[in-house]
Each structure stands twice: as C-alpha cells, then as structure tokens.
Design a protein around this motif. Structure first.
Motif, PDB file in Angstrom:
ATOM      1  N   UNK A   1      32.499  88.176 -23.392  1.00 40.44           N
ATOM      2  CA  UNK A   1      32.117  87.720 -22.055  1.00 40.44           C
ATOM      3  C   UNK A   1      33.353  87.375 -21.219  1.00 40.44           C
ATOM      4  N   UNK A   2      34.351  86.759 -21.857  1.00 42.05           N
ATOM      5  CA  UNK A   2      35.586  86.452 -21.144  1.00 42.05           C
ATOM      6  C   UNK A   2      36.300  87.701 -20.685  1.00 42.05           C
ATOM      7  N   UNK A   3      36.306  88.729 -21.527  1.00 38.50           N
ATOM      8  CA  UNK A   3      36.936  89.999 -21.173  1.00 38.50           C
ATOM      9  C   UNK A   3      36.224  90.657 -19.994  1.00 38.50           C
ATOM     10  N   UNK A   4      34.897  90.647 -20.036  1.00 37.31           N
ATOM     11  CA  UNK A   4      34.121  91.205 -18.935  1.00 37.31           C
ATOM     12  C   UNK A   4      34.410  90.483 -17.626  1.00 37.31           C
ATOM     13  N   UNK A   5      34.387  89.155 -17.670  1.00 35.78           N
ATOM     14  CA  UNK A   5      34.639  88.367 -16.469  1.00 35.78           C
ATOM     15  C   UNK A   5      36.043  88.633 -15.935  1.00 35.78           C
ATOM     16  N   UNK A   6      37.025  88.770 -16.826  1.00 35.30           N
ATOM     17  CA  UNK A   6      38.405  88.981 -16.402  1.00 35.30           C
ATOM     18  C   UNK A   6      38.569  90.290 -15.636  1.00 35.30           C
ATOM     19  N   UNK A   7      37.992  91.374 -16.154  1.00 38.04           N
ATOM     20  CA  UNK A   7      38.173  92.663 -15.479  1.00 38.04           C
ATOM     21  C   UNK A   7      37.407  92.706 -14.162  1.00 38.04           C
TER      22      UNK A   7
ATOM     23  N   UNK B   1      40.363  99.324 -15.695  1.00 33.67           N
ATOM     24  CA  UNK B   1      40.202  98.237 -16.666  1.00 33.67           C
ATOM     25  C   UNK B   1      38.734  97.918 -16.895  1.00 33.67           C
ATOM     26  N   UNK B   2      37.931  97.975 -15.824  1.00 33.04           N
ATOM     27  CA  UNK B   2      36.500  97.683 -15.967  1.00 33.04           C
ATOM     28  C   UNK B   2      35.814  98.731 -16.839  1.00 33.04           C
ATOM     29  N   UNK B   3      36.114 100.009 -16.564  1.00 28.70           N
ATOM     30  CA  UNK B   3      35.504 101.090 -17.349  1.00 28.70           C
ATOM     31  C   UNK B   3      35.913 100.995 -18.811  1.00 28.70           C
ATOM     32  N   UNK B   4      37.207 100.779 -19.039  1.00 30.39           N
ATOM     33  CA  UNK B   4      37.697 100.698 -20.417  1.00 30.39           C
ATOM     34  C   UNK B   4      37.142  99.474 -21.141  1.00 30.39           C
ATOM     35  N   UNK B   5      37.032  98.349 -20.426  1.00 28.20           N
ATOM     36  CA  UNK B   5      36.493  97.135 -21.054  1.00 28.20           C
ATOM     37  C   UNK B   5      35.043  97.344 -21.481  1.00 28.20           C
ATOM     38  N   UNK B   6      34.247  97.981 -20.623  1.00 24.49           N
ATOM     39  CA  UNK B   6      32.853  98.262 -20.983  1.00 24.49           C
ATOM     40  C   UNK B   6      32.784  99.187 -22.206  1.00 24.49           C
ATOM     41  N   UNK B   7      33.698 100.154 -22.248  1.00 24.44           N
ATOM     42  CA  UNK B   7      33.720 101.072 -23.391  1.00 24.44           C
ATOM     43  C   UNK B   7      34.138 100.344 -24.664  1.00 24.44           C
TER      44      UNK B   7
ATOM     45  N   UNK C   1      44.256  89.507 -15.336  1.00 26.32           N
ATOM     46  CA  UNK C   1      44.820  90.574 -16.170  1.00 26.32           C
ATOM     47  C   UNK C   1      45.531  89.997 -17.388  1.00 26.32           C
ATOM     48  N   UNK C   2      46.273  88.906 -17.182  1.00 25.98           N
ATOM     49  CA  UNK C   2      46.948  88.263 -18.303  1.00 25.98           C
ATOM     50  C   UNK C   2      45.960  87.717 -19.319  1.00 25.98           C
ATOM     51  N   UNK C   3      44.883  87.114 -18.822  1.00 27.15           N
ATOM     52  CA  UNK C   3      43.850  86.604 -19.716  1.00 27.15           C
ATOM     53  C   UNK C   3      43.229  87.741 -20.515  1.00 27.15           C
ATOM     54  N   UNK C   4      42.960  88.859 -19.832  1.00 30.89           N
ATOM     55  CA  UNK C   4      42.401  90.010 -20.533  1.00 30.89           C
ATOM     56  C   UNK C   4      43.330  90.522 -21.614  1.00 30.89           C
ATOM     57  N   UNK C   5      44.629  90.582 -21.306  1.00 33.66           N
ATOM     58  CA  UNK C   5      45.603  91.049 -22.290  1.00 33.66           C
ATOM     59  C   UNK C   5      45.700  90.104 -23.480  1.00 33.66           C
ATOM     60  N   UNK C   6      45.463  88.821 -23.259  1.00 32.49           N
ATOM     61  CA  UNK C   6      45.532  87.835 -24.348  1.00 32.49           C
ATOM     62  C   UNK C   6      44.296  87.900 -25.237  1.00 32.49           C
TER      63      UNK C   6
ATOM     64  N   UNK D   1      41.442 102.824 -30.509  1.00 34.63           N
ATOM     65  CA  UNK D   1      42.254 103.571 -29.546  1.00 34.63           C
ATOM     66  C   UNK D   1      41.967 103.120 -28.120  1.00 34.63           C
ATOM     67  N   UNK D   2      40.686 102.888 -27.807  1.00 38.42           N
ATOM     68  CA  UNK D   2      40.317 102.441 -26.456  1.00 38.42           C
ATOM     69  C   UNK D   2      40.852 101.042 -26.191  1.00 38.42           C
ATOM     70  N   UNK D   3      40.788 100.171 -27.187  1.00 37.43           N
ATOM     71  CA  UNK D   3      41.324  98.820 -27.029  1.00 37.43           C
ATOM     72  C   UNK D   3      42.825  98.858 -26.794  1.00 37.43           C
ATOM     73  N   UNK D   4      43.526  99.729 -27.516  1.00 34.67           N
ATOM     74  CA  UNK D   4      44.975  99.856 -27.324  1.00 34.67           C
ATOM     75  C   UNK D   4      45.294 100.358 -25.920  1.00 34.67           C
ATOM     76  N   UNK D   5      44.520 101.338 -25.451  1.00 39.45           N
ATOM     77  CA  UNK D   5      44.732 101.859 -24.097  1.00 39.45           C
ATOM     78  C   UNK D   5      44.460 100.785 -23.057  1.00 39.45           C
TER      79      UNK D   5
END
Length: 291
Positions: free
Chosen positions: A208-214, A237-243, A171-176, A265-269
């Motif tokens: 790809x890193x974001x996908x793997x993280x979620x 997080x998975x649904x939002x990351x794909x979006x 989660x921290x990696x995804x937020x970064x 907006x989706x990235x901020x959420x």
C-alpha cells in the motif's frame, strides 16, 4: 441565511467545519488501508472461516455478534473496522457531492468508491460462505481499487500544498520500501523463516505504501514539472509498481518459477526507475503556474 444552507448544516457542516474535508478524505483513506491490512491478517491466520462461517454474525455473545476465540476475533475485528470504513466512504462521498468548491474529479472518485463498497461487502460475505481463490482475489483487488480511488482523491484535495519536494520524497520512499517488498516475499523470506501472518501483513503494508508513493510522485510531478521525459518516467513508475504488486501476489499464490523471475526483474527495473526519477527531479524545469 438561505434555506439550503440551514438544512445542510446539521448533516455535514459541523464535522467538516471542525476537521475540514481534506482531513476527512485523508482519514477515510487511512481507515480503508487499515481494513485491507486487517483482511490480510484474517486470511493469513486462517481466520476467514472463523465465526463458524457465519456472516455478518460471529459465534458468541448476544445474537452471536461477538467472537468466541482468537481466530474469530481476527475476523470479527476486520468486519468491525470495515463497517467504519464503509461509513467513512459514504460520508466522504456525500460531503464531496454536497459541499461547495469540491473538485468534480474528487467527487467522481469518492462516489465510485462508494459504489464499489457494497460490492466489496458482498465479496467479503462470499469469502466466508465459499472461500474460493477466485473470490478471495476479487475481494483483494476490489479493496485495492477503492484504496487507489481514495489515494488519487486525497492527492487532488491536497495538491495545492504538495510541492516538488514531495515528488522527491515519494520516489525516495518508493526506492526504500521496494527492497522490503521483495525481501518479505516468500521467494526471499521463505529461505530464512516461514511466510508468517506478521510477514504477510508487513509485505502488504509495504504494498500500500508503494502504491501511494507512485501515485503521489506521478500526480504531483505532472503538475509541478514541465519535462515530458520526467512525467513519462513518473507514469512508468505507476505501471511498474502495479505489475510488481500483481506479480508479487501471484508469486505468493502459485510459486511459479517463471513468474518469480519476472517479479524480481520488474522490481529491479522499478528500483532503477525510482533512482533515475530522483535525479531527473533535481534538474527538471518547474511549471511557471499550476494552470
């Protein structure tokens, strides 16, 4: 020693005994990711139509198998690595089916990846012979699907060694990396400099890193925690990351102001969900067992 053990040993076991199936599947995932990024590089540099639009041949050397210039090299090297990725995918699938004690879900995932591989090869050929946006899109999303299948399979194989700490880390990696996904998009970087091939590769690497993280956070979190609220948040997080990934790619391709705003907006959420998820993980009750 049984006949079955003897006959299967020369084919699969020397490699598996040296490295182990978990390392084989992780290596395959890494090669798949490298192939995707090299494909992005080929597209970004306009090299997809290099090699004189030949496939699988190129434009130099014996039988036109080698590249004649730098653009052709990008396309040729992408194909070269993709060949090894295909062998790794097929090898992983055969190993998953034939080796004992491999989770059936893992076998199903890697076999599905193997089935998609020849489809991806055909789509790769079509990007050279036709190069339409529709085919490019199918080629990209099929590659992403293969990446997701092998990421999920890899997490399943390694899940006994993954703990709640890995959920927080993911989660921290995804937020970064999420802000970098936005910062490297044409919406932001375009006001500073060109959306260059290196910028495109960097953004898709972040993708790809974001996908793997979620995926890691969701799968390990559902296994390690009892809180339905947390597991629901992790699934979000998975649904939002794909979006975010879908809208980010559309923003690159279409430059539609409405899609751009929805992407931001989706990235901020998603960023908020990452932060809330990290806080929830710290206080969520752990499962007493993995059963």
């Amino acid at each position: 020693m049984s006949t079955d053990s003897y006959t299967s040993r020369p084919v699969l076991r020397p490699l598996i005994e040296r490295f182990g199936f978990p390392h084989l599947i992780a290596m395959t995932l890494a090669v798949v990711a490298a192939t995707i990024l090299l494909g992005v590089a080929a597209k970004a540099t306009g090299s997809g139509l290099a090699c004189e639009a030949n496939w699988p041949q190129c434009d130099a050397g014996p039988f036109n198998l080698l590249p004649a210039n730098i653009p052709s090299f990008y396309e040729w090297f992408h194909r070269f690595v993709a060949m090894f990725a295909g062998f790794a995918i097929i090898g992983s699938a055969i190993a998953a089916v034939r080796l004992p004690n491999i989770d059936k879900r893992v076998a199903a995932l890697v076999v599905a990846g193997m089935i998609l591989t020849p489809i991806q090869v055909v789509l790769g050929r079509e990007t050279v012979t036709q190069y339409t946006m529709g085919i490019l899109g199918l080629h990209f999303w099929t590659a992403v699907l293969i990446f997701v299948l092998f990421t999920v399979a890899t997490v399943l194989v390694w899940q006994s060694r993954l703990t709640s700490t890995h959920v927080t880390t993911a989660l921290g990696f995804g937020a970064i990396v999420l802000p970098f996904h936005v910062a490297l998009s044409p919406l932001v970087i375009g006001d500073i400099t060109d959306y260059s091939p290196s910028m495109q590769m960097a953004q898709y690497g972040v993708t790809l890193g974001l996908l793997a993280a979620v995926i890691v956070a969701t799968m390990v979190g559902r296994r390690r925690f009892e809180s339905n609220r947390l597991t629901g948040l992790l699934s979000a997080t998975t649904v939002l990351a794909l979006l975010v990934i879908f809208l980010g790619r559309r923003a690159v391709m279409t430059f539609n102001p409405a899609l751009d705003s929805l992407y931001l907006a989706t990235a901020a959420l998603l960023f908020v969900v990452f932060v809330v998820g990290i806080r929830q993980v710290r206080h969520a009750p752990h499962r007493s067992s993995d059963a």
